[in-house]
Scaffold this motif. Sequence first.
Motif, PDB file in Angstrom:
ATOM      1  N   UNK A 115       0.802  -1.352  -0.154  1.00 44.19           N
ATOM      2  CA  UNK A 115      -0.023   0.006  -0.068  1.00 44.19           C
ATOM      3  C   UNK A 115       0.919   1.281   0.129  1.00 44.19           C
ATOM      4  N   UNK A 116       2.268   1.295  -0.156  1.00 43.74           N
ATOM      5  CA  UNK A 116       3.153   2.176  -0.222  1.00 43.74           C
ATOM      6  C   UNK A 116       3.894   2.299  -1.546  1.00 43.74           C
ATOM      7  N   UNK A 117       3.829   3.408  -2.431  1.00 39.64           N
ATOM      8  CA  UNK A 117       4.196   3.360  -3.641  1.00 39.64           C
ATOM      9  C   UNK A 117       6.034   3.009  -3.390  1.00 39.64           C
ATOM     10  N   UNK A 118       6.576   3.571  -2.316  1.00 42.57           N
ATOM     11  CA  UNK A 118       8.043   3.495  -2.150  1.00 42.57           C
ATOM     12  C   UNK A 118       8.352   2.081  -1.940  1.00 42.57           C
ATOM     13  N   UNK A 119       7.398   1.569  -1.381  1.00 47.04           N
ATOM     14  CA  UNK A 119       7.776   0.126  -0.863  1.00 47.04           C
ATOM     15  C   UNK A 119       7.975  -0.931  -2.231  1.00 47.04           C
ATOM     16  N   UNK A 120       7.539  -0.480  -3.537  1.00 54.77           N
ATOM     17  CA  UNK A 120       7.584  -1.059  -4.726  1.00 54.77           C
ATOM     18  C   UNK A 120       8.844  -1.366  -5.228  1.00 54.77           C
ATOM     19  N   UNK A 121       9.887  -0.361  -4.557  1.00 49.95           N
ATOM     20  CA  UNK A 121      11.137  -0.186  -4.828  1.00 49.95           C
ATOM     21  C   UNK A 121      11.990  -1.573  -4.866  1.00 49.95           C
ATOM     22  N   UNK A 122      11.436  -1.908  -3.655  1.00 51.16           N
ATOM     23  CA  UNK A 122      12.304  -3.076  -3.291  1.00 51.16           C
ATOM     24  C   UNK A 122      11.933  -4.354  -4.033  1.00 51.16           C
ATOM     25  N   UNK A 123      10.689  -4.658  -4.307  1.00 49.57           N
ATOM     26  CA  UNK A 123      10.630  -5.950  -5.208  1.00 49.57           C
ATOM     27  C   UNK A 123      10.963  -5.735  -6.353  1.00 49.57           C
ATOM     28  N   UNK A 124      11.188  -4.436  -6.967  1.00 49.42           N
ATOM     29  CA  UNK A 124      11.750  -4.204  -8.353  1.00 49.42           C
ATOM     30  C   UNK A 124      13.108  -4.463  -8.325  1.00 49.42           C
ATOM     31  N   UNK A 125      13.869  -4.194  -7.039  1.00 50.67           N
ATOM     32  CA  UNK A 125      15.345  -4.211  -6.952  1.00 50.67           C
ATOM     33  C   UNK A 125      15.850  -5.746  -6.582  1.00 50.67           C
ATOM     34  N   UNK A 126      14.882  -6.538  -6.037  1.00 52.23           N
ATOM     35  CA  UNK A 126      14.979  -7.816  -6.106  1.00 52.23           C
ATOM     36  C   UNK A 126      14.626  -8.586  -7.695  1.00 52.23           C
ATOM     37  N   UNK A 127      13.759  -8.115  -8.036  1.00 55.39           N
ATOM     38  CA  UNK A 127      13.934  -8.530  -9.475  1.00 55.39           C
ATOM     39  C   UNK A 127      14.925  -8.653 -10.147  1.00 55.39           C
ATOM     40  N   UNK A 128      15.636  -7.397 -10.250  1.00 54.09           N
ATOM     41  CA  UNK A 128      16.859  -7.159 -11.080  1.00 54.09           C
ATOM     42  C   UNK A 128      17.882  -8.247 -10.547  1.00 54.09           C
ATOM     43  N   UNK A 129      17.926  -8.527  -9.138  1.00 49.46           N
ATOM     44  CA  UNK A 129      18.695  -9.507  -8.634  1.00 49.46           C
ATOM     45  C   UNK A 129      18.315 -10.832  -9.193  1.00 49.46           C
ATOM     46  N   UNK A 130      17.188 -11.193  -9.216  1.00 48.30           N
ATOM     47  CA  UNK A 130      16.732 -12.343  -9.737  1.00 48.30           C
ATOM     48  C   UNK A 130      16.967 -12.476 -10.955  1.00 48.30           C
ATOM     49  N   UNK A 131      17.103 -11.576 -11.961  1.00 48.80           N
ATOM     50  CA  UNK A 131      17.247 -11.626 -13.447  1.00 48.80           C
ATOM     51  C   UNK A 131      18.981 -12.008 -13.408  1.00 48.80           C
ATOM     52  N   UNK A 132      19.646 -11.499 -12.563  1.00 49.19           N
ATOM     53  CA  UNK A 132      21.272 -11.511 -12.541  1.00 49.19           C
ATOM     54  C   UNK A 132      21.277 -12.887 -12.260  1.00 49.19           C
ATOM     55  N   UNK A 133      20.708 -13.574 -11.394  1.00 46.24           N
ATOM     56  CA  UNK A 133      20.771 -14.908 -10.896  1.00 46.24           C
ATOM     57  C   UNK A 133      20.637 -15.834 -11.826  1.00 46.24           C
ATOM     58  N   UNK A 134      19.757 -15.819 -12.621  1.00 47.09           N
ATOM     59  CA  UNK A 134      19.220 -16.395 -13.632  1.00 47.09           C
ATOM     60  C   UNK A 134      20.079 -16.464 -15.031  1.00 47.09           C
ATOM     61  N   UNK A 135      20.755 -15.147 -15.229  1.00 44.86           N
ATOM     62  CA  UNK A 135      21.607 -15.055 -16.394  1.00 44.86           C
ATOM     63  C   UNK A 135      20.811 -15.543 -17.769  1.00 44.86           C
ATOM     64  N   UNK A 136      19.515 -15.066 -18.035  1.00 45.31           N
ATOM     65  CA  UNK A 136      18.835 -15.586 -19.182  1.00 45.31           C
ATOM     66  C   UNK A 136      19.454 -15.227 -20.516  1.00 45.31           C
ATOM     67  N   UNK A 137      20.620 -14.369 -20.764  1.00 42.92           N
ATOM     68  CA  UNK A 137      21.269 -13.955 -21.922  1.00 42.92           C
ATOM     69  C   UNK A 137      22.070 -15.033 -22.526  1.00 42.92           C
ATOM     70  N   UNK A 138      22.597 -15.899 -21.456  1.00 39.25           N
ATOM     71  CA  UNK A 138      23.228 -16.937 -22.052  1.00 39.25           C
ATOM     72  C   UNK A 138      22.542 -18.035 -22.814  1.00 39.25           C
ATOM     73  N   UNK A 139      21.264 -18.053 -22.589  1.00 38.28           N
ATOM     74  CA  UNK A 139      20.262 -19.019 -23.549  1.00 38.28           C
ATOM     75  C   UNK A 139      20.930 -20.482 -23.379  1.00 38.28           C
ATOM     76  N   UNK A 140      21.260 -20.796 -22.097  1.00 38.33           N
ATOM     77  CA  UNK A 140      21.422 -22.274 -21.352  1.00 38.33           C
ATOM     78  C   UNK A 140      20.523 -22.649 -20.571  1.00 38.33           C
TER      79      UNK A 140
END
Length: 308
Positions: A115-140
């Motif tokens: 219910x707080x717009x500023x709180x949405x920054x943390x899930x967005x930051x976590x999502x970026x971390x998830x993308x880095x963990x999965x490394x989808x650009x390698x295509x493997x």
Amino acid sequence: MSTPKRGPIPPWGLAVAAMLSVQLSSALSVGLIAEVGPAGTAWLRLSMGAIIFLAIARPPLRSVRRNDVLPLLGLGIATGLMTIMFLAAVERIPLGTTVAIEFLGPLTVAAIRSHNRRALAWPVLALLGVVLLTEPWHGRIDLLGVMFAAIAAAGWGAYILLTQIIGDRFTGIGALSLTVPIAAVTAAVVGIPQAVGHLDWGILAGALGVAILMPVLPFVLELKALRRMTSTAFGTLMSLEPAFGVLLGLLVLHQQPSIIQFMGIALVVFAGAASQRGGIRKLPPLAEPTTVAPAPDAVSADHPGAKA
């Protein structure tokens, strides 16, 4: 009216202990998966867990109201589906990657329930971390493994919301003696055919060991944590789970993460810690510590909104 005791362990500590137990169980389940398959492993783990819960807690059948039936069934089915799909993904892709994708479930819960717009920054930051963990650009990445993990993510999101509803309705672990057997029956549909012909005393002993680590310990810890935290804070705190998955994948399964994945770990750890500001949830008033107690009109604004 007296104030409910909080206990010596903060809710975030309970959640972290649950995550470590889950990931250790997942890493140790890899050998079991090779013997009886992912669905067979899920069925054995949940069945052993159900036996343990039934042995230590009497199911509060007489206290179940009509409005409780769907949440209880939903939680049991979501738990069974989440367990099967997660182990099916672990069979095909690294543990840390599986957990990172599965985290999208609680991440979505955190974003929707905020219910707080500023709180949405943390899930967005976590999502970026998830993308880095999965490394989808390698295509493997195995696409089927990714699909299994994505289904597990949906199950995890439903599990969080339903566990908080059930946690407000039932005290102690009485509800777990209802929902875990439902999860075991759900897993049995595909688990028994996979496991038949491969069972022996060694496999049963191994299943008992991983069942204590998951579902017994984490379900009890998460049930207690979710009664004292907002679903937003709990969901974002789960962003730590990919880090634990990568760590235990390295220590137990020797799955070496890359530098980029370590950067992803740093991001999700930071997002998880930052999300804890204001994450304590007001406890609904409960009766004396019996098996079950209603929580009328006292559910916090952060609760999904369903009441018995």
